[in-house]
Scaffold this active site. Structure first.
Site, PDB file in Angstrom:
ATOM      1  N   GLU A   1      74.931  17.133  39.885  1.00 53.93           N
ATOM      2  CA  GLU A   1      75.495  15.822  40.263  1.00 53.93           C
ATOM      3  C   GLU A   1      76.673  15.981  41.221  1.00 53.93           C
ATOM      4  O   GLU A   1      77.719  15.348  41.089  1.00 53.93           O
ATOM      5  CB  GLU A   1      75.895  15.031  39.021  1.00 53.93           C
ATOM      6  CG  GLU A   1      74.772  14.787  38.032  1.00 53.93           C
ATOM      7  CD  GLU A   1      73.663  13.874  38.535  1.00 53.93           C
ATOM      8  OE1 GLU A   1      73.792  13.287  39.638  1.00 53.93           O
ATOM      9  OE2 GLU A   1      72.651  13.746  37.833  1.00 53.93           O
ATOM     10  N   ALA A   2      76.498  16.830  42.217  1.00 52.75           N
ATOM     11  CA  ALA A   2      77.573  17.178  43.148  1.00 52.75           C
ATOM     12  C   ALA A   2      78.054  16.001  43.988  1.00 52.75           C
ATOM     13  O   ALA A   2      79.150  16.049  44.543  1.00 52.75           O
ATOM     14  CB  ALA A   2      77.124  18.320  44.060  1.00 52.75           C
TER      15      ALA A   2
ATOM     16  N   CYS B   1      57.754   8.396  47.598  1.00 46.39           N
ATOM     17  CA  CYS B   1      58.175   7.029  47.312  1.00 46.39           C
ATOM     18  C   CYS B   1      57.643   6.567  45.946  1.00 46.39           C
ATOM     19  O   CYS B   1      56.522   6.877  45.555  1.00 46.39           O
ATOM     20  CB  CYS B   1      57.674   6.104  48.413  1.00 46.39           C
ATOM     21  SG  CYS B   1      58.218   4.380  48.256  1.00 46.39           S
TER      22      CYS B   1
ATOM     23  N   HIS C   1      60.215   0.994  52.402  1.00 46.03           N
ATOM     24  CA  HIS C   1      60.270   0.203  51.169  1.00 46.03           C
ATOM     25  C   HIS C   1      61.690  -0.060  50.693  1.00 46.03           C
ATOM     26  O   HIS C   1      61.908  -0.977  49.900  1.00 46.03           O
ATOM     27  CB  HIS C   1      59.429   0.872  50.076  1.00 46.03           C
ATOM     28  CG  HIS C   1      57.964   0.685  50.306  1.00 46.03           C
ATOM     29  ND1 HIS C   1      57.060   1.721  50.263  1.00 46.03           N
ATOM     30  CD2 HIS C   1      57.253  -0.434  50.597  1.00 46.03           C
ATOM     31  CE1 HIS C   1      55.847   1.241  50.515  1.00 46.03           C
ATOM     32  NE2 HIS C   1      55.949  -0.062  50.721  1.00 46.03           N
TER      33      HIS C   1
ATOM     34  N   MET D   1      66.680  10.426  44.031  1.00 43.73           N
ATOM     35  CA  MET D   1      66.534  10.465  42.579  1.00 43.73           C
ATOM     36  C   MET D   1      65.099  10.853  42.223  1.00 43.73           C
ATOM     37  O   MET D   1      64.162  10.550  42.964  1.00 43.73           O
ATOM     38  CB  MET D   1      66.894   9.110  41.977  1.00 43.73           C
ATOM     39  CG  MET D   1      68.363   8.798  42.168  1.00 43.73           C
ATOM     40  SD  MET D   1      68.941   7.458  41.155  1.00 43.73           S
ATOM     41  CE  MET D   1      68.956   8.200  39.550  1.00 43.73           C
ATOM     42  N   ASN D   2      64.955  11.528  41.104  1.00 41.19           N
ATOM     43  CA  ASN D   2      63.650  11.977  40.604  1.00 41.19           C
ATOM     44  C   ASN D   2      62.973  13.017  41.492  1.00 41.19           C
ATOM     45  O   ASN D   2      61.755  13.165  41.444  1.00 41.19           O
ATOM     46  CB  ASN D   2      62.702  10.786  40.395  1.00 41.19           C
ATOM     47  CG  ASN D   2      63.231   9.819  39.385  1.00 41.19           C
ATOM     48  OD1 ASN D   2      63.578  10.203  38.288  1.00 41.19           O
ATOM     49  ND2 ASN D   2      63.323   8.559  39.766  1.00 41.19           N
TER      50      ASN D   2
ATOM     51  N   LYS E   1      65.978  17.785  41.115  1.00 40.67           N
ATOM     52  CA  LYS E   1      67.189  18.569  41.336  1.00 40.67           C
ATOM     53  C   LYS E   1      67.643  19.275  40.065  1.00 40.67           C
ATOM     54  O   LYS E   1      67.982  20.460  40.086  1.00 40.67           O
ATOM     55  CB  LYS E   1      68.317  17.673  41.878  1.00 40.67           C
ATOM     56  CG  LYS E   1      68.017  17.070  43.242  1.00 40.67           C
ATOM     57  CD  LYS E   1      69.125  16.164  43.733  1.00 40.67           C
ATOM     58  CE  LYS E   1      69.412  14.979  42.852  1.00 40.67           C
ATOM     59  NZ  LYS E   1      68.285  14.036  42.694  1.00 40.67           N
TER      60      LYS E   1
END
Length: 195
Positions: free
Chosen positions: A89-90, A146, A187, A11-12, A15
């Site tokens: 969002e495949a 991260c 993490h 995420m982020n 894409k």
């Protein structure tokens, strides 16, 4: 020769920005592009691809049980064949969707570029992701770092937070934004104690 691409990232990782940039690049060369998004992608509204920085585009909605003919009808409208199909969002695609998109590539010679997550917050593959990893001609990673300020490692996991605490159990699909952070493997398994 047309190919099925899978571009994945945590995420982020940018894409959606990449999909919108790709769309713009095709259109700037006067080439027709069709965007698709799974029906459950409602974060920005139905049939909307939207980046976190505010750029957006309209998209045709693809449903899990759509037939090959349905998908062809989204892609080829009024006899106009696009030079490219872009899918956001495949990870939310069904196995059947991925197979039908591969047929679009093979039977119509149209490149299909799918963007999505590799793994969910519990570190399991999504159905669409698993199938794309099997069937894509090219697999490319979109990288990010991260979430945690003192860490510069590559983020490869998606962590879900509820009430400020990381969770690893629950429904696989929960459309959201601020509930998720991209994190490195270390993490993910050992989140820093906030205090």
């Amino acid at each position: 020769m047309a190919q099925l691409y899978f571009r994945y990232g945590a995420m982020n990782s940018g894409k959606t920005i990449d999909i919108l940039k790709t769309k713009h690049n095709y259109e700037e060369q006067f080439k027709h592009v069709v965007c698709l998004t799974p029906v459950m992608d409602t974060r920005a509204g139905e049939g909307i691809i939207s980046s976190r920085i505010g750029l957006k585009a309209e998209a045709q909605i693809i449903r899990p049980d759509d037939t090959f003919e349905d998908i062809v009808s989204y892609v080829i409208v009024d006899g106009v064949t696009p030079q490219c199909v872009l899918v956001d969002e495949a990870q939310f695609l069904s196995r059947k969707n991925v197979h039908e998109l591969a047929r679009i590539v093979d039977e119509y010679g149209i490149p299909v570029i799918c963007y999505g997550l590799k793994n969910d917050f519990a570190n399991h593959l999504f159905e669409g992701t698993a199938e794309l990893l099997l069937f894509a001609d090219k697999i490319e990673e979109i990288k990010t770092i991260c979430y945690y300020p003192q860490c510069n490692h590559k983020a490869i996991m998606n962590a879900r937070f509820i009430d400020g605490h990381q969770v690893t159990e629950g429904e696989q699909i929960m459309i959201g934004d601020s509930e998720y952070h991209s994190v490195c493997r270390r993490h993910y398994f050992h989140p820093p104690v906030e205090g």
